[in-house]
Design an enzyme around this catalytic site. Structure first.
Site: not given
Length: 263
Positions: A8, A35, A153, A155, A224, A253-254
């Site tokens: 991501n 994303e 991802d 989530n 992930d 941030d991933h």
């Protein structure tokens, strides 16, 4: 041997230098991006194709967006997660799923599950209904009895070992029992978590928030995942989390999660 990674990138435009550098250093054969935050026409095809990758993109302005980058031949590209009956789902305009046949040997999908927060809004039911559609589609793919990888991802923190503060995250959509139940329905149906199959240490993460020093304090979550069909799991040779990109300046941030499969 084919190396497959999911990442991501939290805006392909903002993270393009990081992506190009990582592609050269890590040399994955297939990369699943999430994303993108751009429409198809704004995707950096030229820069990535110059490194030898074919790009299949399912973009959306400002939000979402998924892609498959492959050094191997690509065919049978499918954009959008089907409905429960297997037909296209026009009522869901969000760009969260793309699937393709790679090297005429393995089907690979890049997926970006809804976050679901706040849970007291319509976002949480949407997350659960999207997961119901994913589980139904995964069942159809599973029935083919072929090598398949569903990566992206999710989530979802599958267990308390996948989140740095289980109590603090207990009511978050990523850890709610309704979310976890749907993820484990996939696992119990025969899909293998590529990372956990070969790495049993707890508290290994793929996402660290930008807030409150989460990265330097290693306060992360593992959301992930690469889920493998039985034939793909039988050929799993290695898997891991590449933490290096998360430590770079202006990073996503991933960070990438990867596996290697012997085709």
């Amino acid at each position: 041997m084919v190396k497959i990674a999911t990442w991501n990138v939290n805006s392909i435009k903002a993270r393009l230098p990081h992506v190009l550098r990582w592609l050269q250093e890590a040399s994955p054969d297939v990369v699943l991006l999430q994303e993108l935050k751009c429409v198809d026409e704004a995707f950096p095809f030229l820069e990535i194709e110059a490194l030898g990758y074919r790009c299949e993109v399912h973009g959306q302005k400002t939000y979402n967006g998924v892609a498959i980058l492959s050094r191997l031949p690509v065919a049978d590209v499918q954009r959008g997660l089907p409905g429960l009956d297997g037909s296209p789902c026009p009522d869901d305009p969000q760009a969260r799923y793309i699937q393709a046949r790679i090297a005429d040997r393995i089907t690979i999908a890049s997926l970006y599950l809804p976050n679901g927060n706040p849970v007291d809004t319509e976002k949480f039911p949407y997350k659960l209904s999207w997961m119901d559609r994913l589980n139904r589609h995964a069942k159809r793919l599973f029935a083919r009895n072929e090598m398949t990888v569903l990566a992206g991802d999710y989530n979802i923190c599958p267990t308390d070992e996948d989140v740095y503060d289980p109590i603090g995250w207990r009511d978050d959509a990523l850890c709610r029992p309704e979310s976890r139940q749907r993820f484990w329905s996939l696992r119990h149906a025969g899909w293998t978590d590529a990372y956990r199959a070969l790495n049993r240490e707890p508290n290994r993460y793929s996402f660290w928030d930008y807030q409150a020093g989460a990265w330097p304090k290693d306060r992360g979550v593992r959301i992930d995942h690469l889920l493998l069909s039985p034939l793909a799991a039988d050929r799993l040779m290695a898997s891991g989390i590449d933490r290096k990109p998360r430590g770079e300046e202006k990073a996503s941030d991933h960070t990438p999660v990867w596996c290697s499969i012997d085709l």
